[in-house]
Design a protein around this motif. Structure first.
Motif, PDB file in Angstrom:
ATOM      1  N   GLN A 261       0.838  -1.200   0.000  1.00 26.11           N
ATOM      2  CA  GLN A 261       0.000   0.000   0.000  1.00 26.11           C
ATOM      3  C   GLN A 261       0.882   1.263   0.000  1.00 26.11           C
ATOM      4  O   GLN A 261       0.560   2.261  -0.622  1.00 26.11           O
ATOM      5  CB  GLN A 261      -0.963   0.006   1.206  1.00 26.11           C
ATOM      6  CG  GLN A 261      -2.003  -1.113   1.178  1.00 26.11           C
ATOM      7  CD  GLN A 261      -2.909  -1.101  -0.058  1.00 26.11           C
ATOM      8  OE1 GLN A 261      -3.177  -0.060  -0.627  1.00 26.11           O
ATOM      9  NE2 GLN A 261      -3.377  -2.275  -0.469  1.00 26.11           N
ATOM     10  N   GLN A 262       1.981   1.164   0.734  1.00 27.04           N
ATOM     11  CA  GLN A 262       2.944   2.262   0.778  1.00 27.04           C
ATOM     12  C   GLN A 262       3.523   2.508  -0.612  1.00 27.04           C
ATOM     13  O   GLN A 262       3.627   3.639  -1.070  1.00 27.04           O
ATOM     14  CB  GLN A 262       4.057   1.878   1.775  1.00 27.04           C
ATOM     15  CG  GLN A 262       4.762   3.041   2.418  1.00 27.04           C
ATOM     16  CD  GLN A 262       3.797   4.012   3.094  1.00 27.04           C
ATOM     17  OE1 GLN A 262       2.814   3.609   3.709  1.00 27.04           O
ATOM     18  NE2 GLN A 262       4.073   5.307   2.953  1.00 27.04           N
ATOM     19  N   PHE A 263       3.883   1.423  -1.266  1.00 30.64           N
ATOM     20  CA  PHE A 263       4.433   1.488  -2.637  1.00 30.64           C
ATOM     21  C   PHE A 263       3.413   2.107  -3.581  1.00 30.64           C
ATOM     22  O   PHE A 263       3.748   2.958  -4.423  1.00 30.64           O
ATOM     23  CB  PHE A 263       4.813   0.075  -3.085  1.00 30.64           C
ATOM     24  CG  PHE A 263       4.979  -0.101  -4.579  1.00 30.64           C
ATOM     25  CD1 PHE A 263       6.078   0.440  -5.244  1.00 30.64           C
ATOM     26  CD2 PHE A 263       4.040  -0.803  -5.325  1.00 30.64           C
ATOM     27  CE1 PHE A 263       6.240   0.270  -6.615  1.00 30.64           C
ATOM     28  CE2 PHE A 263       4.186  -0.970  -6.697  1.00 30.64           C
ATOM     29  CZ  PHE A 263       5.277  -0.432  -7.340  1.00 30.64           C
ATOM     30  N   LYS A 264       2.162   1.709  -3.450  1.00 32.21           N
ATOM     31  CA  LYS A 264       1.111   2.221  -4.352  1.00 32.21           C
ATOM     32  C   LYS A 264       0.944   3.735  -4.229  1.00 32.21           C
ATOM     33  O   LYS A 264       0.697   4.414  -5.222  1.00 32.21           O
ATOM     34  CB  LYS A 264      -0.233   1.542  -4.019  1.00 32.21           C
ATOM     35  CG  LYS A 264      -0.375   0.211  -4.688  1.00 32.21           C
ATOM     36  CD  LYS A 264      -1.797  -0.219  -5.032  1.00 32.21           C
ATOM     37  CE  LYS A 264      -2.852  -0.152  -4.007  1.00 32.21           C
ATOM     38  NZ  LYS A 264      -4.102  -0.840  -4.423  1.00 32.21           N
ATOM     39  N   LYS A 265       1.079   4.215  -3.005  1.00 31.39           N
ATOM     40  CA  LYS A 265       0.934   5.677  -2.775  1.00 31.39           C
ATOM     41  C   LYS A 265       1.943   6.469  -3.587  1.00 31.39           C
ATOM     42  O   LYS A 265       1.701   7.613  -3.963  1.00 31.39           O
ATOM     43  CB  LYS A 265       1.120   5.981  -1.288  1.00 31.39           C
ATOM     44  CG  LYS A 265      -0.134   5.759  -0.477  1.00 31.39           C
ATOM     45  CD  LYS A 265       0.092   6.233   0.949  1.00 31.39           C
ATOM     46  CE  LYS A 265      -0.901   5.555   1.875  1.00 31.39           C
ATOM     47  NZ  LYS A 265      -0.413   5.524   3.281  1.00 31.39           N
ATOM     48  N   GLY A 266       3.100   5.861  -3.819  1.00 33.40           N
ATOM     49  CA  GLY A 266       4.155   6.554  -4.539  1.00 33.40           C
ATOM     50  C   GLY A 266       4.073   6.421  -6.060  1.00 33.40           C
ATOM     51  O   GLY A 266       4.903   6.985  -6.776  1.00 33.40           O
TER      52      GLY A 266
END
Ligand SMILES: [Zn+2]
Length: 268
Positions: A261-266
């Motif tokens: 989810q963290q990766f997706k935010k970026g």
């Protein structure tokens, strides 16, 4: 000619089988031709920025995908680790939920897919499925079975003669853009095998099957559905594989949803 070449690329990326099952066992095409073809198609894809807009200037996104790919490639069941190119690229297209792999290991993942998924293990399952198509040499198997060695040699040489043109025309005319059902199920089975050697939950691709079944009407999934067997059939197969290995449990420790989810935010 450009158009013809593009059709051939499409054909190789996704081929359907109407050939004889027994013939499909044979691949008279040497492995180094898979490598040559892959290189050739990778060049075609990179050169066709309209159809395949490769994500630029975001090394961390490419590194994230490559890192997952490398974990899969470390599996002892990978045969062509040292021969195939195995490169991972991201195509910036949110409207396409898909991924593909050329012969010889050039893997492409669409941003549409990255944004659609919920955890890293599911992405790993899909990347492993694409790697399996390359490892099992499904594209050259199919071409050899359907059109004979001459056709493949023509394609590999870059000189599209009579047979190559014929293939391109058939591909264009019929619009058949998929591997055989058998190849798809085999890719799922190998993906499962590869993932078992990693930190990832091997059944995570089921989350994608479930979600995509719910979203059948989505146009972003159109190509995916036209090139793959029904998600329910694939789900049933993977569920059986999970059963066969004692039903490992999905947890945050093997799904990596938070990290994902963290990766997706970026993502751009
Ligand atoms: Zn596939």
């Amino acid at each position: 000619m450009v158009k013809t070449k593009l059709y051939i690329v499409l054909l190789f990326l996704s081929i359907s089988a109407f050939g004889c099952a027994a013939l499909m066992q044979m691949n008279m095409f040497p492995v180094d031709k898979d490598i040559e073809l892959g290189k050739q198609f990778d060049g075609e894809i990179r050169g066709n920025t309209k159809e395949y807009p490769i994500l630029k200037n975001r090394p961390e996104v490419k590194a994230y995908i490559t890192n997952i790919g490398n974990k899969i490639l470390a599996s002892p069941d990978i045969v062509y680790r040292n021969q195939f190119a195995y490169q991972f690229e991201v195509i910036q297209d949110d409207e396409t939920i898909n991924a593909f792999c050329t012969p010889g290991g050039y893997v492409y993942v669409y941003t549409g897919l990255l944004k659609y998924l919920e955890n890293e293990a599911t992405l790993a399952g899909i990347i492993a499925h694409e790697i399996a198509h390359a490892e099992r040499r499904h594209a050259t198997n199919q071409i050899t079975a359907q059109y004979g060695v001459q056709a493949v040699l023509e394609l590999a040489s870059g000189h599209i003669g009579e047979t190559g043109t014929q293939i391109a025309n058939v591909a264009a005319g019929l619009g058949f853009l998929k591997y055989s059902r058998t190849d798809e199920f085999e890719a799922d089975a190998y993906s499962f095998k590869y993932l078992r050697a990693t930190e990832y939950y091997p059944g995570a691709i089921c989350y994608f099957f479930q979600k995509s079944s719910d979203g059948r009407q989505s146009s972003a999934l159109e190509t995916f559905f036209s090139t793959h067997p029904p998600a329910n059939d694939r789900l049933a197969n993977v569920t059986q594989m999970l059963k066969d290995v004692g039903n490992p449990k999905p947890t945050e420790a093997n799904l990596f949803a938070k990290r994902y989810q963290q990766f997706k935010k970026g993502l751009p």
